[in-house]
Design a protein around this motif. Structure first.
Motif, mmCIF file in Angstrom:
data_model
loop_
_atom_site.group_PDB
_atom_site.id
_atom_site.type_symbol
_atom_site.label_atom_id
_atom_site.label_comp_id
_atom_site.label_asym_id
_atom_site.label_seq_id
_atom_site.Cartn_x
_atom_site.Cartn_y
_atom_site.Cartn_z
ATOM 1 N N ARG A 93 8.648 6.407 -41.131
ATOM 2 C CA ARG A 93 8.964 5.652 -42.349
ATOM 3 C C ARG A 93 7.766 5.507 -43.282
ATOM 4 N NH1 ARG A 93 11.133 0.022 -42.176
ATOM 5 N NH2 ARG A 93 9.288 -0.319 -40.916
ATOM 6 N N PHE A 94 6.590 5.871 -42.788
ATOM 7 C CA PHE A 94 5.346 5.540 -43.484
ATOM 8 C C PHE A 94 5.380 5.880 -44.982
ATOM 9 C CE2 PHE A 94 0.919 6.085 -44.750
ATOM 10 C CZ PHE A 94 0.358 4.943 -44.219
ATOM 11 N N GLY A 95 5.933 7.046 -45.312
ATOM 12 C CA GLY A 95 5.875 7.503 -46.698
ATOM 13 C C GLY A 95 7.040 7.067 -47.565
ATOM 14 N N MET A 97 8.299 3.710 -47.625
ATOM 15 C CA MET A 97 8.406 2.250 -47.553
ATOM 16 C C MET A 97 8.832 1.638 -48.891
ATOM 17 S SD MET A 97 7.442 1.365 -44.411
ATOM 18 C CE MET A 97 6.506 -0.152 -44.249
#
Lengths: 247, 281
Positions: A93-95, A97
């Protein structure tokens, strides 16, 4: 969709890494840069990723100048580069958010399913094998649905078996995704280049420049053992060889 | 399928079920091996004191030390001393820790601030902190302020160094991932720098807390009428070694407890670490 015109790169120390690189990528194409280590191929990729500035020339993405990391451009590095404190799910999910939570969740779940890591969604990076970690890195790049995916020797740290599997996996993903993403890949593995690419760009070093561009017209899926494949391998090796002799 | 485990495997990959619902298995109770030697020594000490082999005016029996603590507890004096000392450490730790965190973050993150501030701070660090005592007393009197400031000075440097070196050692490759996803300065700090710095930060905090306890003793010895350090001096002045030993024991217990608290907090926040320590426990 991606146009590199007259890219040159000189580092602060005076080392000229790249000279006059011109390359045009069609949408949906897979292009591989091959060359000996130190020929500047990774630097070229980092310029397209917006992580380095070219000293001369410019990069156009869909006609727009590209000077910084771009939302439509995904990057997969040689190492997985996962955040060790985040679970597999949160790394993926990091990119994304900035998206609504429901959208994040559904995209993440779909991509984890795609790379076969649903069961490991809550695991931490330290619990993963190298191949699994790199699959998480692939998922993290895919989840942002990039139009252009840059891969910097993505499988070079893996054992041959895992490597072959992940190459096939990447091709499957590329073939199944609509609109078809464009892939620009850097490798020093000739077989990897031939299995994946529509075109193989052979770079020579000091400073890095394009020596030859080979259009690989083998039908997919390509079998590494068939004679045509081996013949292509020889041609690429020859193209690389001319430089080694020159050195 | 044994060959599927590839060369980069760091730890045995968990079977899916265990990885997904991972309530960590309760740690098996182990016989506290570390308690054996202290208990033996205490026993020997007690016996030797009872038979009169140790001079009671220099080294009273452990039971006598405990009895002293009991008396202090009953009169209520104990809680007063404990409270005062704990309060001083807490205040100094909070003050020094906060300042160390802020300045360490600035110098770690911004090269300009590092060039500006770090030489000065490193210079000050080389002054043995107790050398400040006379100056602090002169400036701030012998009451609370000078004590708390002295403790804060002790806590400051380990925390400052921990934060600064922690930030400087953040993996450039992870920062680059943040850049690829166009994280702004603040988001990059929050989502990459902050978690990546935590391990070094906790080391700094623990070292700082250790020094904080050391300095509270110095501060209370130099002039106080309350606190565990005062008990030390009081015991010396009145020739009661049991009071001195009681105070030493209480310092040990308090220091250990606060350190354990910090360690627990750190362990909870740093579960993700892939280190010899985390995998062994």
């Amino acid at each position: 969709m991606l146009q590199l015109s007259h890219i040159g790169k000189q580092f602060d120390g005076g080392l000229v890494a790249l000279a006059n690189i011109c390359l045009h990528l069609q949408a949906g194409e897979i292009v591989t840069l091959v060359g000996a280590s130190g020929c500047g191929k990774s630097t070229l990729l980092r310029i397209v990723a917006g992580l380095e500035r070219p000293s001369t020339g410019r990069v156009l993405l869909e006609g727009e100048p590209l000077t910084a990391p771009h939302p439509a451009v995904g990057v997969i590095f040689q190492e997985p580069r996962l955040m060790p404190w985040l679970t597999v799910r949160d790394n993926v999910r990091f990119g994304i958010m900035h998206l609504p939570a429901a959208e994040q969740a559904s995209r993440t779940a779909a991509v984890l399913e795609r790379v076969g890591l649903t069961a490991f969604a809550e695991a931490l990076p330290r619990q993963l094998s190298g191949g699994m970690a790199q699959r998480v890195a692939i998922a993290r790049a895919l989840v942002a649905q990039p139009a252009l995916l840059l891969l910097d020797e993505p499988f070079s740290a893996l054992d041959p078996f895992t490597k072959t599997k992940l190459q096939d996996h990447l091709l499957d993903i590329w073939a199944d995704t609509r609109p078809t993403p464009t892939l620009l890949l850097v490798t020093h593995d000739v077989e990897e280049a031939l299995v994946l690419s529509d075109r193989v760009v052979v770079l020579h070093g000091h400073p890095g420049r394009i020596n030859q561009t080979l259009t690989i017209d083998l039908p997919r899926p390509r079998r590494r053992t068939c004679p045509e494949f081996q013949a292509w391998k020889q041609r690429v090796l020859d193209a690389l060889e001319t430089e080694v002799v020159g050195v | 399928m044994f060959f599927m485990a590839d060369s980069l495997t760091l730890t045995t990959p968990l079977p899916p079920a265990q990885a997904t619902n991972a309530p960590r298995p309760a740690r098996r109770w182990q016989w506290p091996l570390g308690a054996v030697l202290p208990l033996l020594l205490l026993g020997a000490w007690e016996v030797l004191a009872r038979v009169g082999a140790l001079p009671p005016n220099l080294l009273p029996a452990p039971t006598k030390v405990l009895a002293t603590i009991g008396v202090l507890a009953r009169t209520g004096e104990l809680w007063q001393h404990l409270g005062i000392t704990l309060g001083r450490v807490a205040l100094g730790f909070g003050l020094g820790g906060a300042l160390g965190t802020v300045l360490g973050a600035l110098t770690g993150y911004l090269p300009l601030m590092r060039r500006l501030l770090d030489p000065l701070l490193q210079g000050l660090r080389n002054i043995p902190s107790l050398a400040w005592v006379p100056l602090f007393i002169l400036w701030m009197g012998i009451y609370e302020t000078s004590k708390v400031v002295l403790i804060a000075v002790g806590v400051f440097f380990p925390v400052y160094l921990g934060v600064m070196s922690g930030i400087q050692n953040v993996d450039r490759k992870l920062v680059e991932v943040g850049r690829v996803y166009r994280l702004s300065g603040l988001a990059l700090v929050r989502r990459v720098f902050l978690p990546a710095t935590l391990p070094a930060y906790f080391v700094g905090l623990r070292n700082g807390l250790g020094l904080g306890w050391m300095f509270v003793v110095a501060a209370e010895i130099m002039g106080a009428n309350k606190g565990l350090g005062f008990l030390l001096i009081d015991g010396q002045m009145t020739g009661r070694p049991q009071t001195i030993l009681a105070s030493i024991l209480l310092f040990a217990v308090l220091g250990r407890c606060t350190d354990a608290l910090l360690t627990q907090l750190g362990r909870r926040l740093l579960r993700w670490q892939d280190t010899h320590g985390t995998n062994a426990s």
